[in-house]
Design a protein around this motif. Structure first.
Motif, PDB file in Angstrom:
ATOM      1  N   ALA A  18      44.651  42.484  33.842  1.00  0.00           N
ATOM      2  CA  ALA A  18      43.948  41.206  33.755  1.00  0.00           C
ATOM      3  C   ALA A  18      42.435  41.408  33.705  1.00  0.00           C
ATOM      4  O   ALA A  18      41.698  40.468  33.390  1.00  0.00           O
ATOM      5  N   ASP A  19      41.953  42.609  34.040  1.00  0.00           N
ATOM      6  CA  ASP A  19      40.529  42.925  33.977  1.00  0.00           C
ATOM      7  C   ASP A  19      39.686  41.960  34.800  1.00  0.00           C
ATOM      8  O   ASP A  19      38.657  41.449  34.344  1.00  0.00           O
ATOM      9  N   LEU A  20      40.126  41.709  36.024  1.00  0.00           N
ATOM     10  CA  LEU A  20      39.357  40.878  36.948  1.00  0.00           C
ATOM     11  C   LEU A  20      38.702  41.782  37.989  1.00  0.00           C
ATOM     12  O   LEU A  20      39.350  42.197  38.950  1.00  0.00           O
ATOM     13  N   PRO A  21      37.428  42.110  37.821  1.00  0.00           N
ATOM     14  CA  PRO A  21      36.764  42.998  38.777  1.00  0.00           C
ATOM     15  C   PRO A  21      36.608  42.327  40.134  1.00  0.00           C
ATOM     16  O   PRO A  21      36.701  41.092  40.258  1.00  0.00           O
ATOM     17  N   MET A  24      34.520  39.151  40.723  1.00  0.00           N
ATOM     18  CA  MET A  24      35.093  37.926  40.174  1.00  0.00           C
ATOM     19  C   MET A  24      36.224  37.393  41.055  1.00  0.00           C
ATOM     20  O   MET A  24      36.523  36.197  41.056  1.00  0.00           O
ATOM     21  N   ARG A  25      36.841  38.269  41.844  1.00  0.00           N
ATOM     22  CA  ARG A  25      37.923  37.852  42.734  1.00  0.00           C
ATOM     23  C   ARG A  25      37.428  37.517  44.139  1.00  0.00           C
ATOM     24  O   ARG A  25      38.186  36.985  44.950  1.00  0.00           O
ATOM     25  N   GLU A  26      36.179  37.805  44.396  1.00  0.00           N
ATOM     26  CA  GLU A  26      35.635  37.618  45.738  1.00  0.00           C
ATOM     27  C   GLU A  26      35.760  36.159  46.185  1.00  0.00           C
ATOM     28  O   GLU A  26      35.418  35.233  45.456  1.00  0.00           O
ATOM     29  N   GLY A  27      36.273  35.982  47.390  1.00  0.00           N
ATOM     30  CA  GLY A  27      36.425  34.644  47.936  1.00  0.00           C
ATOM     31  C   GLY A  27      37.619  33.888  47.409  1.00  0.00           C
ATOM     32  O   GLY A  27      37.786  32.704  47.725  1.00  0.00           O
ATOM     33  N   LYS A  28      38.449  34.535  46.629  1.00  0.00           N
ATOM     34  CA  LYS A  28      39.620  33.890  46.047  1.00  0.00           C
ATOM     35  C   LYS A  28      40.871  34.678  46.455  1.00  0.00           C
ATOM     36  O   LYS A  28      40.827  35.907  46.567  1.00  0.00           O
ATOM     37  N   PRO A  29      41.987  34.006  46.663  1.00  0.00           N
ATOM     38  CA  PRO A  29      43.219  34.708  47.062  1.00  0.00           C
ATOM     39  C   PRO A  29      43.921  35.326  45.863  1.00  0.00           C
ATOM     40  O   PRO A  29      45.086  35.032  45.570  1.00  0.00           O
ATOM     41  N   ILE A  30      43.206  36.196  45.152  1.00  0.00           N
ATOM     42  CA  ILE A  30      43.748  36.852  43.964  1.00  0.00           C
ATOM     43  C   ILE A  30      44.019  38.316  44.301  1.00  0.00           C
ATOM     44  O   ILE A  30      43.079  39.066  44.630  1.00  0.00           O
ATOM     45  N   TYR A  31      45.258  38.709  44.230  1.00  0.00           N
ATOM     46  CA  TYR A  31      45.668  40.073  44.562  1.00  0.00           C
ATOM     47  C   TYR A  31      46.074  40.788  43.278  1.00  0.00           C
ATOM     48  O   TYR A  31      46.668  40.189  42.379  1.00  0.00           O
ATOM     49  N   VAL A  32      45.755  42.084  43.221  1.00  0.00           N
ATOM     50  CA  VAL A  32      45.968  42.856  41.995  1.00  0.00           C
ATOM     51  C   VAL A  32      46.762  44.120  42.306  1.00  0.00           C
ATOM     52  O   VAL A  32      46.433  44.857  43.250  1.00  0.00           O
ATOM     53  N   VAL A  33      47.807  44.364  41.522  1.00  0.00           N
ATOM     54  CA  VAL A  33      48.521  45.636  41.609  1.00  0.00           C
ATOM     55  C   VAL A  33      48.104  46.495  40.406  1.00  0.00           C
ATOM     56  O   VAL A  33      48.096  46.012  39.275  1.00  0.00           O
ATOM     57  N   PHE A 121      55.540  34.751  36.374  1.00  0.00           N
ATOM     58  CA  PHE A 121      55.408  34.322  34.984  1.00  0.00           C
ATOM     59  C   PHE A 121      55.065  35.500  34.086  1.00  0.00           C
ATOM     60  O   PHE A 121      54.222  36.337  34.431  1.00  0.00           O
ATOM     61  N   ASP A 122      55.734  35.534  32.965  1.00  0.00           N
ATOM     62  CA  ASP A 122      55.415  36.488  31.902  1.00  0.00           C
ATOM     63  C   ASP A 122      54.244  35.888  31.113  1.00  0.00           C
ATOM     64  O   ASP A 122      54.392  34.861  30.451  1.00  0.00           O
ATOM     65  N   SER A 123      53.079  36.499  31.193  1.00  0.00           N
ATOM     66  CA  SER A 123      51.896  35.930  30.551  1.00  0.00           C
ATOM     67  C   SER A 123      51.999  35.904  29.031  1.00  0.00           C
ATOM     68  O   SER A 123      51.319  35.133  28.375  1.00  0.00           O
ATOM     69  N   ARG A 124      52.827  36.803  28.467  1.00  0.00           N
ATOM     70  CA  ARG A 124      52.878  37.015  27.027  1.00  0.00           C
ATOM     71  C   ARG A 124      51.453  37.240  26.486  1.00  0.00           C
ATOM     72  O   ARG A 124      51.102  36.797  25.380  1.00  0.00           O
ATOM     73  N   SER A 125      50.667  37.921  27.291  1.00  0.00           N
ATOM     74  CA  SER A 125      49.263  38.135  26.952  1.00  0.00           C
ATOM     75  C   SER A 125      48.791  39.411  27.642  1.00  0.00           C
ATOM     76  O   SER A 125      49.571  40.122  28.271  1.00  0.00           O
ATOM     77  N   GLY A 126      47.508  39.692  27.525  1.00  0.00           N
ATOM     78  CA  GLY A 126      46.934  40.866  28.153  1.00  0.00           C
ATOM     79  C   GLY A 126      45.448  40.666  28.371  1.00  0.00           C
ATOM     80  O   GLY A 126      44.819  39.768  27.813  1.00  0.00           O
ATOM     81  N   SER A 127      44.867  41.512  29.202  1.00  0.00           N
ATOM     82  CA  SER A 127      43.438  41.539  29.472  1.00  0.00           C
ATOM     83  C   SER A 127      42.911  40.154  29.838  1.00  0.00           C
ATOM     84  O   SER A 127      43.465  39.484  30.699  1.00  0.00           O
ATOM     85  N   LEU A 128      41.818  39.729  29.177  1.00  0.00           N
ATOM     86  CA  LEU A 128      41.210  38.459  29.570  1.00  0.00           C
ATOM     87  C   LEU A 128      42.134  37.287  29.353  1.00  0.00           C
ATOM     88  O   LEU A 128      41.944  36.213  29.955  1.00  0.00           O
ATOM     89  N   GLY A 129      43.185  37.438  28.528  1.00  0.00           N
ATOM     90  CA  GLY A 129      44.162  36.373  28.387  1.00  0.00           C
ATOM     91  C   GLY A 129      44.862  36.093  29.702  1.00  0.00           C
ATOM     92  O   GLY A 129      45.118  34.937  30.060  1.00  0.00           O
ATOM     93  N   ILE A 130      45.194  37.141  30.449  1.00  0.00           N
ATOM     94  CA  ILE A 130      45.795  36.979  31.771  1.00  0.00           C
ATOM     95  C   ILE A 130      44.742  36.499  32.764  1.00  0.00           C
ATOM     96  O   ILE A 130      44.978  35.578  33.554  1.00  0.00           O
TER      97      ILE A 130
END
Length: 294
Positions: A18-21, A24-33, A121-130
């Motif tokens: 998803a390319d979320l550094p 950009m995730r700071e202060g948000k409940p966004i977790y990345v594997v 959900f299957d994003s059917r996308s990649g990078s900034l699309g996700i």
């Protein structure tokens, strides 16, 4: 920490494509594997011990790093962390199943959890699309959307209405990765043919146009954008680059010139060169509500 505007205790999960550094995730409940990247000297975790710039350097040296699924234990540990942080529900938006088994891996693990309610959900996308979908969902949470609305309406709507377009400077890596044939790559390189690529309905990569030269790439993408825009609707728009910040700055300037009233046209989106993404602004949304907008 759970935001006061998140009473249903919803976290968001995605993968490193998803390319979320971190800023950009700071202060948000966004977790990345992180996906794994296999290189000649070993295996690395994407965004953890190898960066995009590191991959570009290896490509320039003639190496072709390859990706593989996240480690199952890392996915499980991430879900454990989400629960430990106090969240009770998770919306996961993962790399296209047409390119990776990451979506299926997370879906299977989600089905084994009884301590979290998880919608995958299957994003059917990649990078900034996700990435833009994930940030949009966080905006929806902040605006008060319920869990049922998010998983039944908003997330499916975003998946169906996200259209990434990108181009590559050389066809060599697509050839070496088995995406196109050797003769096609050689002819494309000699003629400076650059494909414009998007995702098909089943999440596979597909070429929708072939042009010659970088300027024509921009021209064609502008044409594709014009075809997508409809009067009276609002759009998210993100501009990013893979090691070509000057070119993206030029393209962003052309977009502004093409759409001088872009705030009223796109509403929820704005522009940026380089790897940053800017998304809809809640202040604009409050000032310019659109009845029935999905």
């Amino acid at each position: 920490m759970i935001a006061l505007s998140n009473p249903e205790k919803i976290a968001l999960l995605t993968d490193s494509t998803a390319d979320l550094p971190a800023p950009m995730r700071e202060g948000k409940p966004i977790y990345v594997v992180p996906l794994k990247i296999r290189c000649e000297d070993g295996e690395y975790s994407d965004g953890v011990d190898i960066t995009a710039e590191g991959v570009y350097e290896r490509l320039h040296r003639g190496e072709l790093p390859r990706t593989s699924l996240p480690e199952g234990g890392v996915v499980s540990d991430t879900l454990d962390q989400i629960r430990a942080d106090g969240y009770e529900r998770v919306i996961a938006v993962m790399l296209s199943s047409g390119l990776s088994g990451t979506y299926n891996m997370v879906r299977l693990q989600a089905g084994q959890r009884d301590d979290l309610e998880i919608a995958v959900f299957d994003s059917r996308s990649g990078s900034l699309g996700i990435g833009i979908m994930v940030l949009q969902l966080w905006e929806e949470i902040l605006s008060g959307s319920s869990w049922d609305t998010l998983v039944r309406e908003r997330a499916p709507h975003l998946v169906a209405n996200t259209f990434p377009f990108f181009s590559v400077d050389t066809l060599e890596y697509l050839r070496r990765g088995g995406r196109i044939g050797r003769i096609t790559a050689l002819a494309g390189t000699m003629l400076s043919i650059k494909p414009i690529i998007t995702f098909s309905d089943d999440g596979q990569l597909q070429s929708i146009a072939k042009v010659r030269g970088r300027r024509q790439v921009q021209d064609k993408i502008l044409e594709l954008l014009r075809a997508r825009f409809q009067s009276g609707r609002r759009y998210n728009l993100a501009v990013a680059n893979g090691g070509a910040p000057e070119e993206m700055a030029e393209f962003a300037a052309r977009l502004k010139a093409e759409f001088p009233n872009y705030e009223s046209v796109f509403g929820r989106g704005s522009w940026t060169p380089s790897r940053q993404r800017l998304y809809r602004r809640r202040r604009y949304r409050r000032r310019h509500p659109v009845p029935g907008l999905k």
